[in-house]
Design a protein around this motif. Structure first.
Motif, PDB file in Angstrom:
ATOM      1  N   PHE A   7      35.937  29.072  66.611  1.00 35.70           N
ATOM      2  CA  PHE A   7      34.658  28.472  67.007  1.00 35.70           C
ATOM      3  C   PHE A   7      33.742  29.542  67.609  1.00 35.70           C
ATOM      4  CE2 PHE A   7      31.818  26.454  70.035  1.00 35.70           C
ATOM      5  CZ  PHE A   7      31.398  25.293  69.396  1.00 35.70           C
ATOM      6  N   GLU A   8      34.265  30.302  68.529  1.00 38.72           N
ATOM      7  CA  GLU A   8      33.453  31.315  69.217  1.00 38.72           C
ATOM      8  C   GLU A   8      33.039  32.429  68.257  1.00 38.72           C
ATOM      9  OE1 GLU A   8      32.411  30.106  71.824  1.00 38.72           O
ATOM     10  OE2 GLU A   8      33.745  30.172  73.560  1.00 38.72           O
ATOM     11  N   GLY A  60      40.026  18.487  73.725  1.00 36.11           N
ATOM     12  CA  GLY A  60      39.853  17.651  72.545  1.00 36.11           C
ATOM     13  C   GLY A  60      38.417  17.366  72.140  1.00 36.11           C
ATOM     14  N   ALA A  61      37.456  18.075  72.730  1.00 40.59           N
ATOM     15  CA  ALA A  61      36.065  17.867  72.304  1.00 40.59           C
ATOM     16  C   ALA A  61      35.920  18.254  70.833  1.00 40.59           C
ATOM     17  CB  ALA A  61      35.121  18.688  73.172  1.00 40.59           C
ATOM     18  N   ASP A  62      35.015  17.568  70.136  1.00 37.05           N
ATOM     19  CA  ASP A  62      34.825  17.798  68.711  1.00 37.05           C
ATOM     20  C   ASP A  62      33.993  19.072  68.481  1.00 37.05           C
ATOM     21  OD1 ASP A  62      34.570  17.078  65.868  1.00 37.05           O
ATOM     22  OD2 ASP A  62      32.472  16.787  66.408  1.00 37.05           O
ATOM     23  N   PRO A  63      34.516  20.018  67.686  1.00 38.44           N
ATOM     24  CA  PRO A  63      33.781  21.270  67.481  1.00 38.44           C
ATOM     25  C   PRO A  63      32.378  21.049  66.903  1.00 38.44           C
ATOM     26  CG  PRO A  63      36.037  21.482  66.668  1.00 38.44           C
ATOM     27  CD  PRO A  63      35.850  20.041  67.027  1.00 38.44           C
ATOM     28  N   GLY A  64      32.212  20.021  66.072  1.00 39.32           N
ATOM     29  CA  GLY A  64      30.896  19.744  65.493  1.00 39.32           C
ATOM     30  C   GLY A  64      29.889  19.343  66.560  1.00 39.32           C
ATOM     31  N   ARG A  65      30.289  18.454  67.435  1.00 38.09           N
ATOM     32  CA  ARG A  65      29.366  18.023  68.497  1.00 38.09           C
ATOM     33  C   ARG A  65      29.146  19.132  69.517  1.00 38.09           C
ATOM     34  NH1 ARG A  65      29.990  12.384  71.093  1.00 38.09           N
ATOM     35  NH2 ARG A  65      27.865  12.948  71.674  1.00 38.09           N
ATOM     36  N   MET A  66      30.150  19.986  69.694  1.00 38.12           N
ATOM     37  CA  MET A  66      29.978  21.151  70.578  1.00 38.12           C
ATOM     38  C   MET A  66      28.936  22.094  69.986  1.00 38.12           C
ATOM     39  SD  MET A  66      32.046  21.064  73.224  1.00 38.12           S
ATOM     40  CE  MET A  66      32.076  22.794  73.699  1.00 38.12           C
ATOM     41  N   GLY A 287      53.049  30.056  57.687  1.00 40.88           N
ATOM     42  CA  GLY A 287      52.647  28.861  58.427  1.00 40.88           C
ATOM     43  C   GLY A 287      51.424  29.125  59.294  1.00 40.88           C
ATOM     44  N   VAL A 288      51.422  30.263  59.951  1.00 46.12           N
ATOM     45  CA  VAL A 288      50.288  30.616  60.820  1.00 46.12           C
ATOM     46  C   VAL A 288      49.030  30.809  59.960  1.00 46.12           C
ATOM     47  CG1 VAL A 288      49.371  32.412  62.346  1.00 46.12           C
ATOM     48  CG2 VAL A 288      51.724  31.608  62.636  1.00 46.12           C
ATOM     49  N   SER A 289      49.183  31.451  58.812  1.00 50.90           N
ATOM     50  CA  SER A 289      48.034  31.675  57.927  1.00 50.90           C
ATOM     51  C   SER A 289      47.481  30.357  57.409  1.00 50.90           C
ATOM     52  CB  SER A 289      48.422  32.572  56.744  1.00 50.90           C
ATOM     53  OG  SER A 289      48.903  33.806  57.226  1.00 50.90           O
ATOM     54  N   ALA A 290      48.367  29.419  57.089  1.00 49.40           N
ATOM     55  CA  ALA A 290      47.916  28.112  56.595  1.00 49.40           C
ATOM     56  C   ALA A 290      47.160  27.366  57.692  1.00 49.40           C
ATOM     57  CB  ALA A 290      49.115  27.286  56.121  1.00 49.40           C
ATOM     58  N   LEU A 291      47.686  27.443  58.901  1.00 42.81           N
ATOM     59  CA  LEU A 291      47.009  26.800  60.030  1.00 42.81           C
ATOM     60  C   LEU A 291      45.614  27.414  60.229  1.00 42.81           C
ATOM     61  CD1 LEU A 291      47.410  24.812  62.472  1.00 42.81           C
ATOM     62  CD2 LEU A 291      48.096  26.815  63.788  1.00 42.81           C
ATOM     63  N   ASP A 292      45.564  28.717  60.089  1.00 42.46           N
ATOM     64  CA  ASP A 292      44.288  29.418  60.262  1.00 42.46           C
ATOM     65  C   ASP A 292      43.269  28.963  59.209  1.00 42.46           C
ATOM     66  OD1 ASP A 292      42.546  31.202  61.469  1.00 42.46           O
ATOM     67  OD2 ASP A 292      43.118  32.848  60.133  1.00 42.46           O
ATOM     68  N   ARG A 293      43.711  28.812  57.983  1.00 41.04           N
ATOM     69  CA  ARG A 293      42.788  28.348  56.923  1.00 41.04           C
ATOM     70  C   ARG A 293      42.239  26.969  57.272  1.00 41.04           C
ATOM     71  NH1 ARG A 293      46.399  31.001  53.604  1.00 41.04           N
ATOM     72  NH2 ARG A 293      47.628  29.136  53.149  1.00 41.04           N
ATOM     73  N   GLU A 294      43.114  26.116  57.760  1.00 35.99           N
ATOM     74  CA  GLU A 294      42.713  24.757  58.146  1.00 35.99           C
ATOM     75  C   GLU A 294      41.674  24.804  59.272  1.00 35.99           C
ATOM     76  OE1 GLU A 294      46.434  22.459  58.419  1.00 35.99           O
ATOM     77  OE2 GLU A 294      45.413  21.383  60.028  1.00 35.99           O
ATOM     78  N   ARG A 296      39.731  27.310  60.058  1.00 37.07           N
ATOM     79  CA  ARG A 296      38.476  27.903  59.575  1.00 37.07           C
ATOM     80  C   ARG A 296      37.631  26.869  58.834  1.00 37.07           C
ATOM     81  NH1 ARG A 296      37.592  33.290  58.892  1.00 37.07           N
ATOM     82  NH2 ARG A 296      39.107  34.737  59.764  1.00 37.07           N
ATOM     83  N   GLU A 297      38.296  26.025  58.057  1.00 33.42           N
ATOM     84  CA  GLU A 297      37.544  24.973  57.341  1.00 33.42           C
ATOM     85  C   GLU A 297      36.905  24.020  58.332  1.00 33.42           C
ATOM     86  OE1 GLU A 297      39.901  22.941  54.351  1.00 33.42           O
ATOM     87  OE2 GLU A 297      40.356  24.896  53.433  1.00 33.42           O
ATOM     88  N   ARG A 298      37.674  23.664  59.349  1.00 35.85           N
ATOM     89  CA  ARG A 298      37.171  22.762  60.381  1.00 35.85           C
ATOM     90  C   ARG A 298      35.977  23.407  61.113  1.00 35.85           C
ATOM     91  NH1 ARG A 298      40.868  20.789  65.307  1.00 35.85           N
ATOM     92  NH2 ARG A 298      39.325  19.410  66.220  1.00 35.85           N
ATOM     93  N   THR A 299      36.073  24.698  61.322  1.00 34.69           N
ATOM     94  CA  THR A 299      34.992  25.413  62.005  1.00 34.69           C
ATOM     95  C   THR A 299      33.734  25.443  61.129  1.00 34.69           C
ATOM     96  OG1 THR A 299      36.698  26.800  63.001  1.00 34.69           O
ATOM     97  CG2 THR A 299      34.425  27.554  63.222  1.00 34.69           C
ATOM     98  N   ASP A 300      33.919  25.717  59.832  1.00 36.73           N
ATOM     99  CA  ASP A 300      32.756  25.718  58.915  1.00 36.73           C
ATOM    100  C   ASP A 300      32.066  24.359  58.935  1.00 36.73           C
ATOM    101  OD1 ASP A 300      33.359  28.274  58.232  1.00 36.73           O
ATOM    102  OD2 ASP A 300      34.306  27.786  56.308  1.00 36.73           O
TER     103      ASP A 300
END
Ligand SMILES: Cc1ncc(C[n+]2csc(CCOP(=O)(O)OP(=O)(O)O)c2C)c(N)n1
Ligand SMILES: [Mg+2]
Length: 325
Positions: A7-8, A60-66, A287-294, A296-300
Protein backbone atom coordinates in the motif's frame (compact mmCIF):
# COMPACT_ATOMS: atom_id res chain seq x y z
CA UNK A 1 2.35 -6.62 6.95
CA UNK A 2 2.60 -7.15 3.24
CA UNK A 3 -0.66 -5.27 2.66
CA UNK A 4 0.89 -2.28 4.43
CA UNK A 5 4.21 -2.54 2.56
CA UNK A 6 2.56 -2.70 -0.87
CA UNK A 7 0.00 0.00 0.00
CA UNK A 8 2.69 2.48 1.01
CA UNK A 9 4.87 1.65 -1.99
CA UNK A 10 1.89 2.18 -4.29
CA UNK A 11 1.24 5.55 -2.69
CA UNK A 12 4.83 6.63 -3.25
CA UNK A 13 4.64 5.47 -6.88
CA UNK A 14 1.35 7.32 -7.32
CA UNK A 15 2.88 10.65 -6.37
CA UNK A 16 5.09 10.48 -9.47
CA UNK A 17 2.06 11.00 -11.68
CA UNK A 18 -0.44 12.52 -9.28
CA UNK A 19 -0.22 15.29 -6.71
CA UNK A 20 -0.89 13.36 -3.53
CA UNK A 21 0.30 16.10 -1.18
CA UNK A 22 2.57 15.52 1.79
CA UNK A 23 2.33 12.18 3.59
CA UNK A 24 4.34 9.77 5.74
CA UNK A 25 4.60 6.00 5.34
CA UNK A 26 4.79 3.08 7.76
CA UNK A 27 7.39 1.05 5.84
CA UNK A 28 9.90 -0.49 8.22
CA UNK A 29 7.52 -0.53 11.20
CA UNK A 30 5.00 -3.15 10.02
CA UNK A 31 6.44 -5.71 12.43
CA UNK A 32 5.47 -3.46 15.34
CA UNK A 33 1.97 -2.27 14.46
CA UNK A 34 0.60 -5.55 13.13
CA UNK A 35 1.44 -7.88 16.02
CA UNK A 36 0.65 -5.18 18.62
CA UNK A 37 -2.75 -4.19 17.27
CA UNK A 38 -3.77 -7.77 16.44
CA UNK A 39 -4.02 -8.34 20.20
CA UNK A 40 -6.74 -5.74 20.69
CA UNK A 41 -10.34 -6.79 21.03
CA UNK A 42 -13.46 -5.13 19.65
CA UNK A 43 -14.16 -2.04 21.76
CA UNK A 44 -10.49 -1.37 22.52
CA UNK A 45 -9.19 1.80 20.91
CA UNK A 46 -5.94 3.11 19.50
CA UNK A 47 -4.89 6.65 18.66
CA UNK A 48 -2.52 7.09 15.76
CA UNK A 49 -0.23 9.68 14.24
CA UNK A 50 1.05 11.11 10.96
CA UNK A 51 2.17 7.51 10.20
CA UNK A 52 -1.34 6.10 10.62
CA UNK A 53 -1.85 4.17 7.34
CA UNK A 54 -0.22 1.01 8.66
CA UNK A 55 -2.02 1.17 11.99
CA UNK A 56 -5.46 1.35 10.40
CA UNK A 57 -4.68 -1.34 7.84
CA UNK A 58 -3.44 -3.52 10.70
CA UNK A 59 -6.90 -3.39 12.28
CA UNK A 60 -8.61 -4.33 9.05
CA UNK A 61 -9.33 -0.99 7.38
CA UNK A 62 -10.08 -1.35 3.67
CA UNK A 63 -7.11 -0.30 1.49
CA UNK A 64 -9.48 1.22 -1.09
CA UNK A 65 -11.19 3.50 1.40
CA UNK A 66 -7.80 4.35 2.91
CA UNK A 67 -6.43 5.34 -0.50
CA UNK A 68 -9.61 7.32 -1.23
CA UNK A 69 -9.19 9.27 2.00
CA UNK A 70 -5.56 10.04 1.24
CA UNK A 71 -6.62 11.28 -2.22
CA UNK A 72 -9.33 13.46 -0.66
CA UNK A 73 -12.26 11.49 -2.11
CA UNK A 74 -15.74 11.25 -0.61
CA UNK A 75 -15.54 7.44 -0.40
CA UNK A 76 -12.68 7.76 2.10
CA UNK A 77 -13.12 6.98 5.79
CA UNK A 78 -13.61 10.66 6.57
CA UNK A 79 -15.28 11.67 3.32
CA UNK A 80 -11.94 12.96 2.08
CA UNK A 81 -11.76 15.70 4.71
CA UNK A 82 -9.25 14.05 7.03
CA UNK A 83 -6.64 13.13 4.47
CA UNK A 84 -3.48 11.17 5.13
CA UNK A 85 -2.70 12.90 8.42
CA UNK A 86 -6.04 12.40 10.16
CA UNK A 87 -7.54 9.10 9.03
CA UNK A 88 -9.93 7.90 11.72
CA UNK A 89 -12.38 5.02 11.70
CA UNK A 90 -14.33 4.37 14.88
CA UNK A 91 -15.49 0.99 13.56
CA UNK A 92 -11.84 -0.10 13.46
CA UNK A 93 -11.14 1.31 16.92
CA UNK A 94 -9.55 4.59 15.83
CA UNK A 95 -11.83 7.34 17.20
CA UNK A 96 -9.38 10.12 16.30
CA UNK A 97 -5.95 10.47 14.75
CA UNK A 98 -3.64 13.40 15.47
CA UNK A 99 -0.72 14.45 13.32
CA UNK A 100 0.34 16.88 16.03
CA UNK A 101 3.40 15.20 17.48
CA UNK A 102 2.25 13.97 20.91
CA UNK A 103 -1.29 15.19 20.29
CA UNK A 104 -2.85 11.78 20.68
CA UNK A 105 -1.26 11.08 24.07
CA UNK A 106 -3.88 13.04 26.04
CA UNK A 107 -6.63 11.60 23.80
CA UNK A 108 -5.55 8.02 24.49
CA UNK A 109 -5.15 8.78 28.20
CA UNK A 110 -8.60 10.38 28.28
CA UNK A 111 -10.16 7.36 26.62
CA UNK A 112 -8.48 5.14 29.22
CA UNK A 113 -9.88 7.37 31.97
CA UNK A 114 -13.38 6.95 30.51
CA UNK A 115 -12.94 3.17 30.24
CA UNK A 116 -11.82 2.99 33.87
CA UNK A 117 -14.72 5.15 35.10
CA UNK A 118 -17.20 3.06 33.10
CA UNK A 119 -15.67 -0.17 34.35
CA UNK A 120 -15.66 -1.36 30.76
CA UNK A 121 -12.50 -3.47 30.90
CA UNK A 122 -11.32 -1.95 27.63
CA UNK A 123 -7.85 -0.70 26.87
CA UNK A 124 -6.59 2.34 25.04
CA UNK A 125 -3.35 2.42 23.05
CA UNK A 126 -1.33 5.52 22.32
CA UNK A 127 0.82 5.02 19.23
CA UNK A 128 3.52 7.64 18.94
CA UNK A 129 7.04 8.22 17.74
CA UNK A 130 10.15 8.93 19.78
CA UNK A 131 9.72 12.60 18.87
CA UNK A 132 6.53 12.78 20.92
CA UNK A 133 8.42 12.03 24.13
CA UNK A 134 9.87 15.54 23.84
CA UNK A 135 6.42 17.07 24.07
CA UNK A 136 4.82 18.40 27.23
CA UNK A 137 1.77 16.31 26.41
CA UNK A 138 3.82 13.18 27.13
CA UNK A 139 4.70 14.24 30.66
CA UNK A 140 1.15 15.24 31.56
CA UNK A 141 -0.36 12.09 30.07
CA UNK A 142 2.20 9.78 31.69
CA UNK A 143 1.72 11.45 35.07
CA UNK A 144 -2.07 11.23 35.15
CA UNK A 145 -2.03 7.69 33.71
CA UNK A 146 0.36 6.55 36.42
CA UNK A 147 -1.41 8.40 39.24
CA UNK A 148 -4.78 6.94 38.31
CA UNK A 149 -3.52 3.57 37.10
CA UNK A 150 -5.31 4.00 33.81
CA UNK A 151 -5.67 1.17 31.26
CA UNK A 152 -3.50 2.86 28.66
CA UNK A 153 -0.57 1.39 26.76
CA UNK A 154 2.07 3.79 25.57
CA UNK A 155 3.53 2.16 22.46
CA UNK A 156 6.43 4.32 21.41
CA UNK A 157 7.77 3.51 17.95
CA UNK A 158 11.36 4.64 18.11
CA UNK A 159 12.59 4.71 14.52
CA UNK A 160 15.61 6.81 15.39
CA UNK A 161 18.11 4.09 16.21
CA UNK A 162 20.56 5.27 13.60
CA UNK A 163 19.43 8.84 13.33
CA UNK A 164 19.31 10.35 16.78
CA UNK A 165 18.96 14.05 16.38
CA UNK A 166 18.43 15.81 13.12
CA UNK A 167 20.91 14.87 10.43
CA UNK A 168 21.47 17.14 7.49
CA UNK A 169 18.68 16.88 4.90
CA UNK A 170 16.84 14.28 6.92
CA UNK A 171 13.44 14.46 8.46
CA UNK A 172 13.72 15.31 12.16
CA UNK A 173 12.73 12.80 14.79
CA UNK A 174 13.75 13.07 18.43
CA UNK A 175 16.43 14.98 20.26
CA UNK A 176 16.10 13.93 23.87
CA UNK A 177 18.30 14.65 26.84
CA UNK A 178 18.07 11.03 27.94
CA UNK A 179 19.56 8.47 25.58
CA UNK A 180 17.17 5.78 26.86
CA UNK A 181 13.51 6.53 26.17
CA UNK A 182 12.29 4.07 28.80
CA UNK A 183 13.73 6.44 31.43
CA UNK A 184 11.02 8.90 30.46
CA UNK A 185 8.40 6.41 31.65
CA UNK A 186 10.24 4.92 34.62
CA UNK A 187 10.45 8.33 36.25
CA UNK A 188 6.66 8.15 36.63
CA UNK A 189 6.81 4.62 38.00
CA UNK A 190 5.43 3.23 34.74
CA UNK A 191 6.87 -0.21 33.87
CA UNK A 192 8.84 0.17 30.66
CA UNK A 193 10.38 -2.30 28.25
CA UNK A 194 12.35 -1.86 25.06
CA UNK A 195 11.90 -4.44 22.31
CA UNK A 196 13.31 -5.07 18.86
CA UNK A 197 10.53 -3.65 16.69
CA UNK A 198 11.48 -5.89 13.77
CA UNK A 199 10.72 -8.99 15.84
CA UNK A 200 6.94 -9.59 15.85
CA UNK A 201 7.35 -12.20 18.57
CA UNK A 202 9.02 -9.74 20.93
CA UNK A 203 6.35 -7.12 20.24
CA UNK A 204 3.65 -9.74 20.82
CA UNK A 205 5.08 -10.75 24.21
CA UNK A 206 5.48 -7.14 25.43
CA UNK A 207 2.03 -6.12 24.23
CA UNK A 208 0.36 -9.20 25.74
CA UNK A 209 1.72 -8.29 29.17
CA UNK A 210 0.79 -4.60 28.75
CA UNK A 211 -2.79 -5.53 27.85
CA UNK A 212 -3.00 -7.96 30.74
CA UNK A 213 -1.84 -5.25 33.15
CA UNK A 214 -4.28 -2.71 31.75
CA UNK A 215 -7.28 -5.04 31.94
CA UNK A 216 -6.32 -6.16 35.45
CA UNK A 217 -6.38 -2.55 36.68
CA UNK A 218 -2.61 -2.46 37.20
CA UNK A 219 -2.16 0.71 35.18
CA UNK A 220 -0.16 1.89 32.18
CA UNK A 221 2.82 0.25 30.48
CA UNK A 222 5.41 1.85 28.22
CA UNK A 223 6.78 -0.17 25.32
CA UNK A 224 9.61 1.22 23.26
CA UNK A 225 9.73 -0.58 19.93
CA UNK A 226 13.07 0.04 18.31
CA UNK A 227 13.55 0.12 14.56
CA UNK A 228 15.96 1.70 12.13
CA UNK A 229 14.21 4.23 9.93
CA UNK A 230 13.52 3.02 6.40
CA UNK A 231 15.95 4.85 4.09
CA UNK A 232 13.02 6.00 1.96
CA UNK A 233 11.63 7.93 4.95
CA UNK A 234 14.82 9.86 5.54
CA UNK A 235 14.03 12.69 3.13
CA UNK A 236 11.11 15.00 3.98
CA UNK A 237 9.10 13.41 1.16
CA UNK A 238 9.09 9.61 1.11
CA UNK A 239 10.99 8.04 -1.77
CA UNK A 240 11.29 4.45 -2.99
CA UNK A 241 14.95 4.49 -2.10
CA UNK A 242 15.70 1.16 -3.80
CA UNK A 243 12.48 0.49 -5.66
CA UNK A 244 9.66 -1.78 -4.57
CA UNK A 245 10.58 -4.46 -2.04
CA UNK A 246 11.53 -7.65 -3.79
CA UNK A 247 10.55 -10.42 -1.38
CA UNK A 248 12.99 -12.79 -3.06
CA UNK A 249 15.66 -10.82 -1.20
CA UNK A 250 14.54 -12.85 1.82
CA UNK A 251 15.74 -16.13 0.34
CA UNK A 252 18.29 -14.94 -2.22
CA UNK A 253 20.85 -12.56 -0.78
CA UNK A 254 22.33 -11.95 -4.22
CA UNK A 255 19.23 -9.90 -5.04
CA UNK A 256 19.87 -7.38 -2.28
CA UNK A 257 21.10 -4.14 -3.83
CA UNK A 258 24.33 -2.66 -2.51
CA UNK A 259 22.56 0.59 -1.76
CA UNK A 260 20.96 0.16 1.68
CA UNK A 261 22.18 -3.44 1.92
CA UNK A 262 22.37 -3.31 5.72
CA UNK A 263 18.78 -2.15 6.03
CA UNK A 264 17.46 -4.98 3.90
CA UNK A 265 19.66 -7.58 5.53
CA UNK A 266 19.16 -6.60 9.16
CA UNK A 267 16.54 -3.91 9.67
CA UNK A 268 13.65 -4.82 7.38
CA UNK A 269 11.24 -6.65 9.65
CA UNK A 270 9.09 -7.95 6.79
CA UNK A 271 12.04 -9.64 5.08
CA UNK A 272 13.22 -10.93 8.44
CA UNK A 273 9.79 -12.42 9.09
CA UNK A 274 9.75 -14.14 5.70
CA UNK A 275 13.21 -15.55 6.44
CA UNK A 276 12.02 -16.81 9.82
CA UNK A 277 8.90 -18.43 8.31
CA UNK A 278 10.99 -20.18 5.65
CA UNK A 279 13.58 -21.36 8.17
CA UNK A 280 10.86 -22.77 10.42
CA UNK A 281 9.21 -24.51 7.48
CA UNK A 282 5.98 -22.52 7.91
CA UNK A 283 6.10 -21.08 4.39
CA UNK A 284 7.75 -21.64 1.02
CA UNK A 285 9.19 -19.16 -1.44
CA UNK A 286 6.38 -20.07 -3.85
CA UNK A 287 3.75 -19.54 -1.18
CA UNK A 288 5.14 -16.15 -0.22
CA UNK A 289 5.31 -15.11 -3.89
CA UNK A 290 1.70 -16.17 -4.45
CA UNK A 291 0.59 -14.20 -1.42
CA UNK A 292 2.49 -11.20 -2.73
CA UNK A 293 0.74 -11.40 -6.11
CA UNK A 294 -2.61 -11.47 -4.33
CA UNK A 295 -1.70 -8.46 -2.19
CA UNK A 296 -0.43 -6.54 -5.22
CA UNK A 297 -3.72 -7.12 -7.03
CA UNK A 298 -5.62 -5.95 -3.98
CA UNK A 299 -3.41 -2.87 -3.83
CA UNK A 300 -3.98 -2.06 -7.52
CA UNK A 301 -7.72 -2.32 -6.93
CA UNK A 302 -7.41 0.05 -3.96
CA UNK A 303 -5.51 2.63 -6.02
CA UNK A 304 -8.08 2.42 -8.83
CA UNK A 305 -10.93 2.75 -6.35
CA UNK A 306 -9.33 5.88 -4.91
CA UNK A 307 -8.62 7.50 -8.25
CA UNK A 308 -12.07 6.65 -9.64
CA UNK A 309 -13.92 8.04 -6.61
CA UNK A 310 -15.39 11.55 -6.76
CA UNK A 311 -14.21 14.48 -4.67
CA UNK A 312 -16.69 15.60 -2.01
CA UNK A 313 -19.13 18.21 -3.28
CA UNK A 314 -18.55 21.81 -2.13
CA UNK A 315 -21.92 21.85 -0.32
CA UNK A 316 -20.59 19.28 2.16
CA UNK A 317 -17.57 21.40 3.12
CA UNK A 318 -19.03 22.49 6.47
CA UNK A 319 -20.60 19.14 7.29
CA UNK A 320 -18.96 17.10 10.10
CA UNK A 321 -16.99 20.15 11.20
CA UNK A 322 -18.66 20.43 14.61
CA UNK A 323 -19.71 17.55 16.83
CA UNK A 324 -23.29 18.83 17.26
CA UNK A 325 -24.04 18.70 13.55
C1 LIG B 1 3.56 19.61 17.58
C2 LIG B 1 4.25 19.30 16.27
N1 LIG B 1 5.48 19.80 16.04
C3 LIG B 1 6.10 19.52 14.86
C4 LIG B 1 5.47 18.77 13.90
C5 LIG B 1 6.16 18.45 12.58
N2 LIG B 1 6.52 17.04 12.54
C6 LIG B 1 5.82 16.16 11.84
S1 LIG B 1 6.42 14.59 11.99
C7 LIG B 1 7.65 15.12 12.99
C8 LIG B 1 8.67 14.14 13.53
C9 LIG B 1 8.10 13.37 14.62
O1 LIG B 1 9.03 12.41 15.03
P1 LIG B 1 8.48 11.08 15.64
O2 LIG B 1 7.40 11.38 16.61
O3 LIG B 1 9.66 10.35 16.16
O4 LIG B 1 7.80 10.34 14.43
P2 LIG B 1 8.50 9.70 13.13
O5 LIG B 1 8.19 10.64 12.01
O6 LIG B 1 9.96 9.57 13.40
O7 LIG B 1 7.80 8.39 12.95
C10 LIG B 1 7.59 16.48 13.21
C11 LIG B 1 8.54 17.24 14.05
C12 LIG B 1 4.18 18.27 14.19
N3 LIG B 1 3.51 17.50 13.34
N4 LIG B 1 3.60 18.55 15.38
MG1 LIG C 1 10.78 8.91 15.16
Amino acid sequence: MLVIRRFEEALILLQRSYDVGHFHVYIGQETTGVPALALLEPGDVAFSTHRNHGHLLARGADPGRMMAEILGRETGYNQGKGGTLHIASAEHGFPATSASTGGNLPLATGAAFAFRELGSGRVSVALFGDGAVEEGAWHESANIAALRRLPVIFLCENNSLEALGQKANEYPSSTLATPDLTDAAKVFGIPAVAVDGTDPGAVHVAMTEAIRRARAGEGPTFIESRTVRWPGSRPLWPQLATGETELAMAWDRARIPDAHRAWYEVNDGVLRYVRDLLAAGHASAEGVSALDREVRERTDTAVRFGLDSPFPSPETAMRDVFAHE
